[in-house]
Design a protein around this motif. Sequence first.
Motif, PDB file in Angstrom:
ATOM      1  N   THR A  96     -32.344 -36.662 -55.890  1.00  0.00           N
ATOM      2  CA  THR A  96     -30.944 -37.095 -55.928  1.00  0.00           C
ATOM      3  C   THR A  96     -30.088 -36.083 -56.665  1.00  0.00           C
ATOM      4  OG1 THR A  96     -31.518 -39.454 -55.798  1.00  0.00           O
ATOM      5  CG2 THR A  96     -29.384 -38.894 -56.765  1.00  0.00           C
ATOM      6  N   SER A  97     -30.618 -35.567 -57.771  1.00  0.00           N
ATOM      7  CA  SER A  97     -29.881 -34.583 -58.560  1.00  0.00           C
ATOM      8  C   SER A  97     -29.752 -33.260 -57.815  1.00  0.00           C
ATOM      9  CB  SER A  97     -30.599 -34.367 -59.895  1.00  0.00           C
ATOM     10  OG  SER A  97     -29.980 -33.354 -60.646  1.00  0.00           O
ATOM     11  N   MET A  98     -30.814 -32.828 -57.160  1.00  0.00           N
ATOM     12  CA  MET A  98     -30.803 -31.534 -56.471  1.00  0.00           C
ATOM     13  C   MET A  98     -29.958 -31.553 -55.208  1.00  0.00           C
ATOM     14  SD  MET A  98     -34.702 -30.037 -56.850  1.00  0.00           S
ATOM     15  CE  MET A  98     -35.498 -31.513 -56.233  1.00  0.00           C
ATOM     16  N   ARG A  99     -29.945 -32.700 -54.512  1.00  0.00           N
ATOM     17  CA  ARG A  99     -29.313 -32.754 -53.198  1.00  0.00           C
ATOM     18  C   ARG A  99     -27.931 -33.389 -53.217  1.00  0.00           C
ATOM     19  NH1 ARG A  99     -32.970 -32.221 -49.008  1.00  0.00           N
ATOM     20  NH2 ARG A  99     -31.781 -33.643 -47.695  1.00  0.00           N
ATOM     21  N   ASN A 100     -27.535 -33.900 -54.374  1.00  0.00           N
ATOM     22  CA  ASN A 100     -26.226 -34.551 -54.505  1.00  0.00           C
ATOM     23  C   ASN A 100     -26.041 -35.698 -53.511  1.00  0.00           C
ATOM     24  OD1 ASN A 100     -25.219 -32.867 -56.623  1.00  0.00           O
ATOM     25  ND2 ASN A 100     -24.880 -31.245 -55.098  1.00  0.00           N
ATOM     26  N   GLU A 101     -27.118 -36.418 -53.260  1.00  0.00           N
ATOM     27  CA  GLU A 101     -27.074 -37.635 -52.458  1.00  0.00           C
ATOM     28  C   GLU A 101     -28.157 -38.568 -52.948  1.00  0.00           C
ATOM     29  OE1 GLU A 101     -28.563 -37.840 -48.468  1.00  0.00           O
ATOM     30  OE2 GLU A 101     -29.484 -35.854 -48.604  1.00  0.00           O
ATOM     31  N   ARG A 102     -27.899 -39.864 -52.839  1.00  0.00           N
ATOM     32  CA  ARG A 102     -28.856 -40.835 -53.338  1.00  0.00           C
ATOM     33  C   ARG A 102     -30.079 -40.912 -52.422  1.00  0.00           C
ATOM     34  NH1 ARG A 102     -31.277 -42.673 -57.540  1.00  0.00           N
ATOM     35  NH2 ARG A 102     -32.274 -44.692 -57.186  1.00  0.00           N
ATOM     36  N   ILE A 103     -31.248 -40.607 -52.970  1.00  0.00           N
ATOM     37  CA  ILE A 103     -32.509 -40.727 -52.244  1.00  0.00           C
ATOM     38  C   ILE A 103     -33.265 -41.917 -52.820  1.00  0.00           C
ATOM     39  CG2 ILE A 103     -34.659 -39.600 -51.581  1.00  0.00           C
ATOM     40  CD1 ILE A 103     -32.163 -38.263 -50.454  1.00  0.00           C
ATOM     41  N   ASN A 104     -33.465 -42.931 -52.010  1.00  0.00           N
ATOM     42  CA  ASN A 104     -34.085 -44.170 -52.473  1.00  0.00           C
ATOM     43  C   ASN A 104     -35.558 -43.968 -52.796  1.00  0.00           C
ATOM     44  OD1 ASN A 104     -35.455 -46.944 -52.023  1.00  0.00           O
ATOM     45  ND2 ASN A 104     -33.271 -47.422 -52.221  1.00  0.00           N
ATOM     46  N   SER A 105     -36.004 -44.560 -53.912  1.00  0.00           N
ATOM     47  CA  SER A 105     -37.395 -44.400 -54.325  1.00  0.00           C
ATOM     48  C   SER A 105     -38.369 -45.048 -53.339  1.00  0.00           C
ATOM     49  CB  SER A 105     -37.612 -44.979 -55.724  1.00  0.00           C
ATOM     50  OG  SER A 105     -37.342 -46.364 -55.742  1.00  0.00           O
ATOM     51  N   SER A 106     -37.941 -46.099 -52.648  1.00  0.00           N
ATOM     52  CA  SER A 106     -38.814 -46.734 -51.657  1.00  0.00           C
ATOM     53  C   SER A 106     -39.053 -45.800 -50.467  1.00  0.00           C
ATOM     54  CB  SER A 106     -38.223 -48.067 -51.185  1.00  0.00           C
ATOM     55  OG  SER A 106     -36.974 -47.872 -50.557  1.00  0.00           O
ATOM     56  N   ILE A 114     -39.697 -33.611 -50.524  1.00  0.00           N
ATOM     57  CA  ILE A 114     -40.771 -34.266 -51.276  1.00  0.00           C
ATOM     58  C   ILE A 114     -42.003 -33.356 -51.344  1.00  0.00           C
ATOM     59  CG2 ILE A 114     -42.411 -36.196 -51.249  1.00  0.00           C
ATOM     60  CD1 ILE A 114     -40.152 -37.880 -50.005  1.00  0.00           C
ATOM     61  N   LEU A 115     -42.357 -32.747 -50.210  1.00  0.00           N
ATOM     62  CA  LEU A 115     -43.510 -31.850 -50.179  1.00  0.00           C
ATOM     63  C   LEU A 115     -43.295 -30.653 -51.096  1.00  0.00           C
ATOM     64  CD1 LEU A 115     -44.259 -31.979 -46.348  1.00  0.00           C
ATOM     65  CD2 LEU A 115     -45.692 -32.908 -48.173  1.00  0.00           C
ATOM     66  N   ASP A 116     -42.073 -30.133 -51.126  1.00  0.00           N
ATOM     67  CA  ASP A 116     -41.754 -29.030 -52.038  1.00  0.00           C
ATOM     68  C   ASP A 116     -41.924 -29.469 -53.491  1.00  0.00           C
ATOM     69  OD1 ASP A 116     -41.168 -27.286 -49.988  1.00  0.00           O
ATOM     70  OD2 ASP A 116     -39.010 -27.680 -50.031  1.00  0.00           O
ATOM     71  N   TYR A 117     -41.404 -30.651 -53.796  1.00  0.00           N
ATOM     72  CA  TYR A 117     -41.453 -31.136 -55.176  1.00  0.00           C
ATOM     73  C   TYR A 117     -42.886 -31.355 -55.625  1.00  0.00           C
ATOM     74  CZ  TYR A 117     -40.493 -33.889 -59.345  1.00  0.00           C
ATOM     75  OH  TYR A 117     -40.448 -34.347 -60.643  1.00  0.00           O
ATOM     76  N   VAL A 118     -43.685 -32.013 -54.804  1.00  0.00           N
ATOM     77  CA  VAL A 118     -45.075 -32.276 -55.167  1.00  0.00           C
ATOM     78  C   VAL A 118     -45.830 -30.961 -55.333  1.00  0.00           C
ATOM     79  CG1 VAL A 118     -47.250 -33.300 -54.386  1.00  0.00           C
ATOM     80  CG2 VAL A 118     -45.117 -34.562 -54.108  1.00  0.00           C
ATOM     81  N   ALA A 119     -45.558 -29.993 -54.465  1.00  0.00           N
ATOM     82  CA  ALA A 119     -46.230 -28.692 -54.579  1.00  0.00           C
ATOM     83  C   ALA A 119     -45.885 -28.015 -55.903  1.00  0.00           C
ATOM     84  CB  ALA A 119     -45.836 -27.798 -53.406  1.00  0.00           C
ATOM     85  N   SER A 120     -44.638 -28.129 -56.313  1.00  0.00           N
ATOM     86  CA  SER A 120     -44.214 -27.486 -57.557  1.00  0.00           C
ATOM     87  C   SER A 120     -44.714 -28.218 -58.792  1.00  0.00           C
ATOM     88  CB  SER A 120     -42.687 -27.375 -57.612  1.00  0.00           C
ATOM     89  OG  SER A 120     -42.093 -28.657 -57.724  1.00  0.00           O
ATOM     90  N   GLN A 121     -45.051 -29.511 -58.640  1.00  0.00           N
ATOM     91  CA  GLN A 121     -45.478 -30.329 -59.772  1.00  0.00           C
ATOM     92  C   GLN A 121     -46.956 -30.705 -59.697  1.00  0.00           C
ATOM     93  OE1 GLN A 121     -43.347 -31.244 -62.371  1.00  0.00           O
ATOM     94  NE2 GLN A 121     -41.952 -29.809 -61.389  1.00  0.00           N
ATOM     95  N   VAL A 122     -47.735 -29.970 -58.936  1.00  0.00           N
ATOM     96  CA  VAL A 122     -49.134 -30.334 -58.741  1.00  0.00           C
ATOM     97  C   VAL A 122     -49.833 -30.445 -60.096  1.00  0.00           C
ATOM     98  CG1 VAL A 122     -49.985 -27.948 -58.505  1.00  0.00           C
ATOM     99  CG2 VAL A 122     -51.192 -29.826 -57.380  1.00  0.00           C
ATOM    100  N   GLY A 123     -50.563 -31.547 -60.264  1.00  0.00           N
ATOM    101  CA  GLY A 123     -51.273 -31.765 -61.507  1.00  0.00           C
ATOM    102  C   GLY A 123     -50.426 -32.329 -62.625  1.00  0.00           C
ATOM    103  N   SER A 124     -49.149 -32.594 -62.357  1.00  0.00           N
ATOM    104  CA  SER A 124     -48.263 -33.176 -63.363  1.00  0.00           C
ATOM    105  C   SER A 124     -48.062 -34.656 -63.076  1.00  0.00           C
ATOM    106  CB  SER A 124     -46.902 -32.465 -63.371  1.00  0.00           C
ATOM    107  OG  SER A 124     -47.049 -31.090 -63.665  1.00  0.00           O
ATOM    108  N   LEU A 125     -47.821 -35.429 -64.115  1.00  0.00           N
ATOM    109  CA  LEU A 125     -47.595 -36.856 -63.946  1.00  0.00           C
ATOM    110  C   LEU A 125     -46.229 -37.106 -63.323  1.00  0.00           C
ATOM    111  CD1 LEU A 125     -48.948 -38.135 -67.380  1.00  0.00           C
ATOM    112  CD2 LEU A 125     -50.033 -38.427 -65.148  1.00  0.00           C
ATOM    113  N   THR A 126     -46.211 -37.944 -62.309  1.00  0.00           N
ATOM    114  CA  THR A 126     -44.945 -38.281 -61.672  1.00  0.00           C
ATOM    115  C   THR A 126     -45.104 -39.583 -60.902  1.00  0.00           C
ATOM    116  OG1 THR A 126     -43.105 -37.420 -60.352  1.00  0.00           O
ATOM    117  CG2 THR A 126     -45.325 -37.030 -59.497  1.00  0.00           C
TER     118      THR A 126
END
Length: 423
Positions: free
Chosen positions: A248-258, A226-238
């Motif tokens: 989920t797509s990157m890790r090939n396992e279901r990651i729950n949004s909660s 999550i920290l990697d993703y937020v760092a790569s998307q800083v300033g982007s809407l998400t």
Amino acid sequence: MIQRDFYLDRLIRNMWNGEIKVITGIRRCGKSVLLFDLFYEYLLAQGMEDDHIIRLELDQRRYYKFRNPITLCEYVEGIVAGSSEKFFLFVDEVQFTIKVKDEENGGIEVTIYDMLNELKSYKNLDVYVTGSNSRMLSKDIATEFRGRATQIHVYPLSFAEFYSYIGGDKRDALGNYMLYGGMPRIAALENEDDKKSYLTNLYDELYVKDIVERNRIEREDVLNAILDYVASQVGSLTNPTNISNALTSMRNERINSSLVSAYLSHTMDAFLIEMAKRYDVKGKTYFNYPNKYYYTDIGLRNARLNYRQFDPGHIMENLVYNELVRRGYSVDVGVIIERKHSKKVQREIDFVVNSGDRRIYIQSAYQMDTDKKENSELQSLKLTGDFFKKIVIRMDIPHNFYDANGFFHCNLIDFLLGDAELF
């Protein structure tokens, strides 16, 4: 020593206000130096005697016994009770205190908050505490201090503080700041490898471990993703759902949004990242999602990505956001709904900035070197339909000016150094 007059002035203004002063902020941003060095030296210069400033540094072995809050309280009371003279109490790293049972009062459980609230009742004692951000949180302050605390939130060095220390060419200093950020230790390091190593170790060995320990996180691998993703998307809407789907797509396992939502909340509680909500300028309502996330220190963000993703536009936007919130403004992401060919198009204003009943709109534009880029940046400002000041912060102009629309174009360095008037 780097001067932190912005925060020192706040401490001075709040002396003897009847409340506990709680200094919060991301770890290693300079909270202890502010209290135990800068404020301490100020008090001495004002004639306060050294033995009337009680200093307890709970991470130091000689003060370990004061991790027991009852012992701490009784020690301080033994000094101030019955005296007509004024005293100051500094408690550093308050998170090291433990819960104990008060056997003299039926064995009830006592915390440091209980004891500090008791000490606050002494009219001749002014109390100040610092705590590692992941343990001394804003929500603790609101509940445990029963609304009788003044929070002073400390950020890493602003560019103005950073430049006042290193000096030299302003653009060179800004390039350094955009890459390595404003953690105080960075300003004293000259070797680039040392800077990178310091920030990486700080992130991995301090912040992540703190968050994991406090919140009993079981999936540290997901937190890091999550920290990697937020760092790569800083300033982007998400939002958590988007992040969940991406992981989920990157890790090939279901990651729950909660789970993502909970972990994001923990990182914000730790002051590592901050969230800016989206605000409908004309509808005067907030959107639930998506939002934007910014790193409290851009150097930590770059270190998180191993300096592989240096995008000056997004980094500049992050710096502008940090400077605005550091100055105490309320900052949102603006949304303007434009009707175009029978369709509704959402246009974005980077920042809607409020200070009391005053407002300004800010666009962060690294450069506007084409007509298309200029139209894209300015169109949303033209659609507000009000008379609040509109500002475009840029890197590609040598001086500040007003354009034909009445928009103020401001050089980034002037903005960061406080040389340009916003309101």
